[in-house]
Design a protein around this motif. Structure first.
Motif, PDB file in Angstrom:
ATOM      1  N   SER A 192       0.823  -1.202   0.000  1.00 16.28           N
ATOM      2  CA  SER A 192       0.000   0.000   0.000  1.00 16.28           C
ATOM      3  C   SER A 192       0.860   1.256   0.000  1.00 16.28           C
ATOM      4  CB  SER A 192      -0.934  -0.013   1.222  1.00 16.28           C
ATOM      5  OG  SER A 192      -1.927  -1.008   1.073  1.00 16.28           O
ATOM      6  N   LEU A 193       1.939   1.247   0.764  1.00 13.07           N
ATOM      7  CA  LEU A 193       2.851   2.390   0.756  1.00 13.07           C
ATOM      8  C   LEU A 193       3.463   2.585  -0.627  1.00 13.07           C
ATOM      9  CD1 LEU A 193       4.555   1.887   4.228  1.00 13.07           C
ATOM     10  CD2 LEU A 193       3.281   3.919   3.508  1.00 13.07           C
ATOM     11  N   ALA A 194       3.817   1.475  -1.281  1.00 12.42           N
ATOM     12  CA  ALA A 194       4.385   1.584  -2.620  1.00 12.42           C
ATOM     13  C   ALA A 194       3.388   2.220  -3.582  1.00 12.42           C
ATOM     14  CB  ALA A 194       4.803   0.204  -3.119  1.00 12.42           C
ATOM     15  N   ARG A 195       2.112   1.893  -3.411  1.00 13.09           N
ATOM     16  CA  ARG A 195       1.083   2.503  -4.267  1.00 13.09           C
ATOM     17  C   ARG A 195       0.984   4.001  -4.034  1.00 13.09           C
ATOM     18  NH1 ARG A 195      -4.289  -1.249  -4.336  1.00 13.09           N
ATOM     19  NH2 ARG A 195      -4.777   0.162  -6.062  1.00 13.09           N
ATOM     20  N   LEU A 196       1.395   4.420  -2.814  1.00  7.81           N
ATOM     21  CA  LEU A 196       1.388   5.846  -2.495  1.00  7.81           C
ATOM     22  C   LEU A 196       2.727   6.512  -2.816  1.00  7.81           C
ATOM     23  CD1 LEU A 196      -0.468   5.683   0.946  1.00  7.81           C
ATOM     24  CD2 LEU A 196      -1.406   6.348  -1.259  1.00  7.81           C
ATOM     25  N   GLY A 197       3.632   5.741  -3.401  1.00  8.92           N
ATOM     26  CA  GLY A 197       4.933   6.293  -3.755  1.00  8.92           C
ATOM     27  C   GLY A 197       5.927   6.306  -2.625  1.00  8.92           C
TER      28      GLY A 197
END
Length: 213
Positions: A192-197
């Motif tokens: 999820s953090l990766a999806r937020l950059g």
């Protein structure tokens, strides 16, 4: 609606206890197939009639909710908070299609109520689906509350983590970062953090199993 409706009616059929139940059940299925204004009026009356079995009100509310008839709202919210997860799931599906602005507020109230955490999984998932203004704050609040050692509701926390990633709002970064040390949440939190950059190493600094041992 078709697959979900078949699942609902197949399940309800096992709850029938008398020939009268079967007649009422077949009547509901007939109203669903006809999909007329008169039929929806009859379904709406079932929601408020006394001594109607829960399964009958569930079918009626599901049909009306998926048709966008807001008269189903109160019954669907009641079922969203029910003790049987399968009924919660059915209600969430219909509420997601109802298009009632009250839905997100009701789902947020259920998700954030610490006394109803055992029944919060489907309200949490519904909030992520709705993408309403209440969704991100409610999911963050719920997740923060569940990041405690050996919390038994780790599946609810996981749904919050996944929902926040799907919603893509950077306000969720602190809560998702706090979820990284929790073994059952770490992979989803990192995704999820990766999806937020935001790219974090989810394998470092992990204390024991918090959010559900």
């Amino acid at each position: 609606m078709e697959d979900e409706f078949h699942e609902l009616t197949d399940r309800v059929r096992t709850e029938l206890r008398s020939p009268q139940d079967l007649v009422a059940y077949e009547r509901l299925l007939g109203l669903a197939r006809k999909n007329t204004a008169a039929g929806r009026e009859e379904l709406a009356r079932m929601l408020v009639a006394v001594e109607r079995p829960l399964w009958a009100r569930e079918i009626a509310a599901f049909i009306l909710g998926c048709a966008g008839d807001k008269r189903a709202f109160e019954t669907l919210v009641l079922l969203l908070n029910y003790r049987e997860p399968v009924r919660c799931a059915t209600a969430a599906h219909a509420l997601g299609r109802l298009g009632d602005p009250r839905t997100a507020r009701a789902a947020a109230a259920l998700a954030t109520n610490p006394l109803r955490t055992a029944y919060a999984l489907h309200p949490v998932r519904l909030l992520a689906e709705l993408r309403a203004p209440q969704s991100v704050p409610a999911l963050i609040s719920t997740l923060d509350r569940l990041l405690t050692p050996n919390n038994p509701y780790w599946r609810v926390a996981l749904a919050c983590v996944e929902g926040l990633g799907a919603l893509g709002d950077r306000r969720a970064v602190p809560a998702l970062t706090a979820a990284l040390p929790h073994p059952r949440l770490a992979a989803a939190a990192a995704a999820s953090l990766a999806r937020l950059g935001v790219h974090e190493d989810a394998t470092e600094g992990r204390p024991g199993d918090a959010a559900g041992g």
